[in-house]
Enzyme design. Structure first.
Site, PDB file in Angstrom:
ATOM      1  N   CYS A  75     -41.178  83.549 -35.934  1.00  0.00           N
ATOM      2  CA  CYS A  75     -40.448  84.879 -36.426  1.00  0.00           C
ATOM      3  C   CYS A  75     -39.044  84.211 -36.762  1.00  0.00           C
ATOM      4  O   CYS A  75     -38.184  83.716 -35.731  1.00  0.00           O
ATOM      5  CB  CYS A  75     -40.068  85.904 -35.486  1.00  0.00           C
ATOM      6  SG  CYS A  75     -38.955  87.501 -36.676  1.00  0.00           S
ATOM      7  N   CYS A 119     -35.828  88.302 -43.494  1.00  0.00           N
ATOM      8  CA  CYS A 119     -37.322  87.332 -43.557  1.00  0.00           C
ATOM      9  C   CYS A 119     -36.793  85.507 -43.035  1.00  0.00           C
ATOM     10  O   CYS A 119     -36.776  85.179 -44.483  1.00  0.00           O
ATOM     11  CB  CYS A 119     -38.403  87.091 -43.578  1.00  0.00           C
ATOM     12  SG  CYS A 119     -39.807  86.498 -43.178  1.00  0.00           S
TER      13      CYS A 119
END
Length: 293
Positions: free
Chosen positions: A223, A76
């Site tokens: 993202c 992430c």
């Protein structure tokens, strides 16, 4: 450790938000049921991902990541910037390292809560992404959504940045019903580990516009790994330069796919929203019936 009284940080990277729990001094079990309860925006704290900071023998910290659905993932990018900011402040130095499930990331925490993460090399082979069948050229694979003779989306580039991404290049990223198409493609049989689904619009050789449906989290404001993957996919098709600004709904990231060593560098902000204590109620779902915390 007893769950009662365990503190957390609520943080975000361009609106992609996280609950960050420090387990380096006190262990805390986080089964999927607890992760879902914490991530619930109505009854929990609310977040796209839950992040745990654990001890590491290979780096300054080990970062574990769970999506809002309780599934653990390996990467992430936006969370890595938040973690780098925390650790850099603790250690009093700009250069820090973060161990994840499959690699060690280098990070540089600059002024004004701006962090650059070295995300390593993208994985481009079909079995590294992974895909369920062999494709010799992953810059453009056979996959589409919509009518056969007039697909809404088709021929994505696929890239792994520690998690699988499919990037569809479109004329208008805002015109795609990603909340409808994203869940179907996330679970397509071609992706044995599911996939993050993005639509990318090339604004110029140095600028992309991006929207992403994240596996296990849905539509998010940003993202980081998708921004990295989209930049790589665009370069592979000759659509952009190796250094681009990627504009997401939550703001901009600067992504560079460095030619010298093939590493992807991601630069962008992070923010601390607030701090608090985990409520005992988020642990109730993981307990045997009739037992207290």
């Amino acid at each position: 450790m007893d769950a009662n009284g365990h503190s957390f940080r609520k943080m975000n990277g361009l609106g992609n938000d996280f609950v960050v729990i420090d387990r380096r001094a006190d262990a805390l079990d986080l089964p999927a049921e607890t992760v879902r309860a914490i991530a619930d925006r109505e009854t929990g704290i609310g977040c796209d991902q839950l992040i745990a900071l654990d001890p590491s023998s290979e780096a300054d910290v080990f970062m574990r990541i769970w999506n809002a659905d309780g599934g653990e993932v390996a990467a992430c990018g936006n969370a890595a910037r938040c973690v780098a900011g925390i650790v850099a402040q603790e250690l009093g130095r700009a250069n820090v390292t973060i161990e994840t499930e499959d690699q060690v990331l280098g990070a540089f925490a600059g002024a004004g809560e701006i962090v650059t993460i070295d995300m390593g090399e993208p994985r481009l082979a079909w079995n590294e992404i992974p895909l369920a069948e062999e494709f010799h050229d992953t810059s453009r694979i056979e996959l589409q959504a919509g009518p056969i003779d007039a697909p809404v989306l088709h021929s994505p580039g696929v890239v792994s940045m520690g998690n699988p991404h499919a990037i569809f290049f479109v004329d208008d990223a805002d015109a795609i019903e990603l909340d409808r198409i994203g869940p179907m493609l996330e679970h397509h049989p071609l992706f044995p580990e599911r996939a993050n689904i993005s639509v990318a619009q090339v604004l110029s050789p140095g600028h992309l516009r991006l929207r992403t449906w994240e596996r296990g989290a849905g539509l998010t404001r940003a993202c980081g790994t998708a921004a990295c993957a989209s930049a790589v996919a665009a370069v592979r098709r000759g659509l952009t330069d190796r250094k681009v600004t990627v504009s997401l709904p939550g703001g901009d990231l600067v992504i560079e796919w460095r030619e010298g060593d093939g590493h992807v560098l991601m630069t962008g902000p992070y923010a601390l929203d607030f701090e608090g204590t985990l409520p005992p109620g988020v642990f109730a779902a993981a307990e045997p019936e009739g037992q207290g915390v």
